[in-house]
Design a protein around this motif. Structure first.
Motif, PDB file in Angstrom:
ATOM      1  N   LEU A   1       0.841  -1.270  -0.011  1.00  0.00           N
ATOM      2  CA  LEU A   1       0.070   0.100   0.009  1.00  0.00           C
ATOM      3  C   LEU A   1       1.107   1.138  -0.072  1.00  0.00           C
ATOM      4  CD1 LEU A   1      -2.918   1.110   0.348  1.00  0.00           C
ATOM      5  CD2 LEU A   1      -2.847   0.951   2.668  1.00  0.00           C
ATOM      6  N   CYS A   2       1.116   1.681  -1.397  1.00  0.00           N
ATOM      7  CA  CYS A   2       2.009   2.897  -1.364  1.00  0.00           C
ATOM      8  C   CYS A   2       1.872   4.143  -0.331  1.00  0.00           C
ATOM      9  CB  CYS A   2       2.246   3.198  -2.789  1.00  0.00           C
ATOM     10  SG  CYS A   2       2.791   2.012  -3.840  1.00  0.00           S
ATOM     11  N   PHE A   3       2.974   4.493   0.138  1.00  0.00           N
ATOM     12  CA  PHE A   3       2.749   5.723   1.216  1.00  0.00           C
ATOM     13  C   PHE A   3       3.586   6.647   0.974  1.00  0.00           C
ATOM     14  CE2 PHE A   3       2.408   1.634   3.668  1.00  0.00           C
ATOM     15  CZ  PHE A   3       0.897   1.791   4.315  1.00  0.00           C
ATOM     16  N   LEU A   4       3.270   7.854   1.389  1.00  0.00           N
ATOM     17  CA  LEU A   4       3.910   9.031   1.109  1.00  0.00           C
ATOM     18  C   LEU A   4       4.752   9.329   2.657  1.00  0.00           C
ATOM     19  CD1 LEU A   4       1.294  11.780  -0.270  1.00  0.00           C
ATOM     20  CD2 LEU A   4       3.599  10.920  -1.472  1.00  0.00           C
ATOM     21  N   PRO A   5       6.074   9.350   2.484  1.00  0.00           N
ATOM     22  CA  PRO A   5       6.797   9.562   3.918  1.00  0.00           C
ATOM     23  C   PRO A   5       6.488  10.736   4.557  1.00  0.00           C
ATOM     24  CG  PRO A   5       8.195   8.972   1.796  1.00  0.00           C
ATOM     25  CD  PRO A   5       6.936   9.325   1.134  1.00  0.00           C
ATOM     26  N   THR A   6       6.507  10.651   5.740  1.00  0.00           N
ATOM     27  CA  THR A   6       6.216  11.764   6.696  1.00  0.00           C
ATOM     28  C   THR A   6       7.118  11.520   7.757  1.00  0.00           C
ATOM     29  OG1 THR A   6       4.362  10.838   7.975  1.00  0.00           O
ATOM     30  CG2 THR A   6       3.853  12.252   6.006  1.00  0.00           C
ATOM     31  N   LEU A   7       7.548  12.534   8.529  1.00  0.00           N
ATOM     32  CA  LEU A   7       8.129  12.444   9.989  1.00  0.00           C
ATOM     33  C   LEU A   7       7.606  11.725  10.682  1.00  0.00           C
ATOM     34  CD1 LEU A   7       9.660  15.999  10.126  1.00  0.00           C
ATOM     35  CD2 LEU A   7      10.750  14.100   9.555  1.00  0.00           C
ATOM     36  N   GLU A   8       6.333  11.729  10.931  1.00  0.00           N
ATOM     37  CA  GLU A   8       5.449  10.914  11.701  1.00  0.00           C
ATOM     38  C   GLU A   8       5.618   9.559  11.732  1.00  0.00           C
ATOM     39  OE1 GLU A   8       0.622  10.571  13.480  1.00  0.00           O
ATOM     40  OE2 GLU A   8       1.121  11.923  11.843  1.00  0.00           O
ATOM     41  N   ARG A   9       5.574   9.241  10.514  1.00  0.00           N
ATOM     42  CA  ARG A   9       5.266   7.458   9.911  1.00  0.00           C
ATOM     43  C   ARG A   9       6.723   7.301  10.241  1.00  0.00           C
ATOM     44  NH1 ARG A   9       1.724   7.873   4.539  1.00  0.00           N
ATOM     45  NH2 ARG A   9      -0.428   7.940   5.569  1.00  0.00           N
TER      46      ARG A   9
END
Length: 455
Positions: free
Chosen positions: A116-124
Motif C-alpha cells: 500500500l504505497c505511502f507518502l513519507p512523513t516525519l510522523e510515520r
C-alpha cells in the motif's frame, strides 16, 4: 547535483531524491551487498484498482495482480528471494479504513513489506521505514464540471455591467441633449431650420423622435435627420463616432459569446475550494492529504478542513466509498493524475458523459510514493537498493501505463472557437426572446389604441 535537474520531471525527481535521502533506512547491521538470494519477505496485499487487484477464488485462494504486485514478482525472480502475500483483514478495513489497516500491518510486524504505497512523513518514520520511490506524481484536483451559463443572457456577455451602465447613461444623456436642442430650435423661429422652423413640438414628441434615431444608429439602420445648426451637428457627429466604436466592438465579440460554451465559476485552486459554498474536498481517512488539511492552522486549509468536518462522510474509509463520493458530484478530489484518468474513464463508461475536469498542480505535496518497510529490518537498505535498480529500468512506469486507460476525450484540452460550428437555435434564444417581448408589447399597444379610439 540538483542543478542538473530541469523542468517538471526534474523537480519531481529532486523531491524524490530528497525524500530518499531523508527516509532511506541506513543501518550498520545490514547484510553485505551480496544480493537478496535466499531471503524471505512477508508482503501485504491490498485491493486498490487500478494499481493492485485482489481477485478471490474458491477455498480462500486469491490472485494478486497489477503494477504494484509486479514489483514483487519481478524482484523475487531477479534477485532470488521468496515471499508470501498477506491480505489485509476485511474487518480491520471496515473498522479502521484502508490506510490505517495497512499501516497496522507494518506497526504490528505482521508483514515486512507493505504494497500500500505511502507518502513519507516525519510522523510515520517513528514506526516504519520507506523504500526507494516507486512512483512520482503531482497532486491535482478532480472537480465536477460546472453547469453552463444560460444562453438567454448571451447578448449581454460582450460587455461588463459597468460598460452597459455607461452606455445606457450615454444614450439617455444624448437623447436629452438632442431633445433640448431641438426644442429650443423649434421655439426660435428666426433660425433657418427646415425641420423645426415654424413648428413648435412638445418635448415628449421630440424625445421619441431622437430615441428612434439613436436606436437606428445602434442597429446600423442609419435613420436620417435634417438639422442645420452647427451645435447640433457637432453633437451628432461625436455621438456617431462613439456609437461606431461601441457597435463594432459589440458585434465583433457577440459571435463568440453566442457560440462558445461558457461555464459557471468553479474550483481551480485551494483558494477557490476554501471559498466554495457548493463543493467540499473528500479524502481518505488517515491519509497525508486528510491529515494535512484537518490539522493545518492556515486560513485556506482551515476553511477546507472545517467544511470537511461539517460533512463527516467526506472523509471516507475505503476506496469504494471514495469513488461513491466522487461520482456524487458533490466533492472535489485531490489525487494524482494517473488515478484521475482511471476514475474519469470509469465515469465515462457509466454516464456516457465527461462530467469532470482536472485542474493544474496544487501546492500541497509531490507524490513520491514508496513501499512501507518494517522498522529495523536489516534487509531494508538492500531491498531499496534493488528497487532503485528496477526503477532505473523503466519497467514500473511501463507497468503503470499498461494498467491505465488511454487518455480519452474527457482529458483532451480542446479549445472551441466561434468558427468550429455554426450558430444554433439555442445560441440565439435571447434574440428571439427579446423579439417575442417586442411583438407582445406592440400588440398590447395596438389593442389599447383600438379601444381608445373606437370605444
Amino acid at each position: 547535483m540538483f542543478t542538473l535537474l530541469r523542468g517538471k520531471r526534474g523537480n519531481q525527481l529532486q523531491v524524490a531524491i530528497t525524500m530518499f535521502m531523508l527516509f532511506y533506512p541506513l543501518s550498520s547491521n545490514s547484510i553485505i551487498r551480496n544480493g537478496l538470494s535466499g531471503a524471505y519477505f512477508r508482503v501485504s496485499a491490498h485491493h486498490f484498482p487500478p494499481y493492485q487487484l485482489l481477485i478471490y477464488g474458491a477455498n480462500g485462494t486469491f490472485r494478486y495482480v497489477g503494477s504494484t504486485p509486479n514489483i514483487i514478482y519481478w524482484m523475487a525472480e531477479k534477485f532470488n528471494f521468496t515471499y508470501d502475500f498477506f491480505p489485509v483483514n476485511n474487518t480491520e478495513i471496515a473498522k479502521l479504513g484502508t490506510v490505517l489497516a495497512g499501516l497496522n500491518q507494518i506497526i504490528n510486524k505482521e508483514v515486512d513489506i507493505s504494497t500500500l504505497c505511502f507518502l513519507p512523513t516525519l510522523e510515520r518514520t517513528q514506526y516504519m521505514e520507506f523504500s526507494y520511490p516507486v512512483a512520482i506524481e503531482s497532486y491535482k484536483f478532480m472537480v465536477p464540471k460546472p453547469d453552463e451559463e444560460s444562453r438567454l443572457w448571451g447578448p449581454i456577455r460582450p460587455f461588463q455591467y459597468s460598460v452597459w451602465g455607461c452606455i445606457l447613461l450615454s444614450i439617455v444623456s444624448v437623447m436629452a441633449i438632442f431633445s433640448y436642442l431641438s426644442w429650443c430650435y423649434s421655439h426660435w423661429p428666426h433660425l433657418p431650420n427646415s425641420e423645426f422652423y415654424g413648428a413648435k413640438k412638445n418635448m415628449f414628441t421630440i424625445f421619441g423622435s431622437y430615441a428612434m434615431y439613436i436606436a437606428s444608429v445602434c442597429t446600423n439602420q442609419g435613420l436620417n435627420i435634417n438639422v442645420r445648426q452647427t451645435s447640433f451637428r457637432v453633437m451628432a457627429g461625436m455621438w456617431l463616432l462613439a456609437a461606431t466604436v461601441l457597435v463594432n466592438c459589440y458585434s465583433g465579440t457577440l459571435m463568440s459569446s453566442l457560440t462558445l460554451t461558457k461555464f459557471k465559476p468553479t474550483v481551480n485552486s485551494l483558494e477557490d475550494l476554501a471559498a466554495s459554498q457548493d463543493l467540499t474536498m473528500t479524502a481518505s481517512a488517515n491519509s497525508v492529504m486528510a491529515n494535512t488539511v484537518l490539522n493545518s492552522t492556515s486560513a485556506t486549509f482551515k476553511a477546507i478542513g472545517d467544511a470537511m468536518r461539517r460533512k463527516p462522510e467526506s472523509i471516507y474509509p475505503t476506496p469504494e466509498k471514495g469513488v461513491s463520493n466522487i461520482f456524487s458530484l458533490k466533492y472535489v478530489f485531490p489525487t494524482v493524475e494517473s488515478y484521475i484518468a482511471y476514475l474519469i474513464n470509469i465515469d465515462l463508461k457509466q454516464s456516457k458523459k465527461c462530467r469532470f475536469h482536472v485542474t493544474g498542480r496544487i501546492p500541497i505535496s509531490e507524490g513520491a510514493f514508496t513501499l512501507g518497510l518494517q522498522k529495523g529490518n536489516t534487509l531494508n537498505p538492500l531491498f531499496s537498493e534493488k528497487l532503485q535498480f528496477l526503477w532505473e529500468t523503466g519497467l514500473m512506469i511501463n507497468w503503470l501505463k499498461n494498467n491505465l486507460p488511454y487518455v480519452d476525450k474527457c482529458l483532451a484540452n480542446n479549445k472551441e472557437t466561434a468558427r468550429q460550428k455554426p450558430i444554433k437555435l439555442v445560441d440565439l434564444t435571447s434574440a428571439f426572446f427579446i423579439l417575442g417581448i417586442g411583438v407582445s408589447l406592440a400588440l398590447l399597444s395596438f389593442l389599447m389604441e383600438v379601444f381608445y379610439f373606437h370605444f
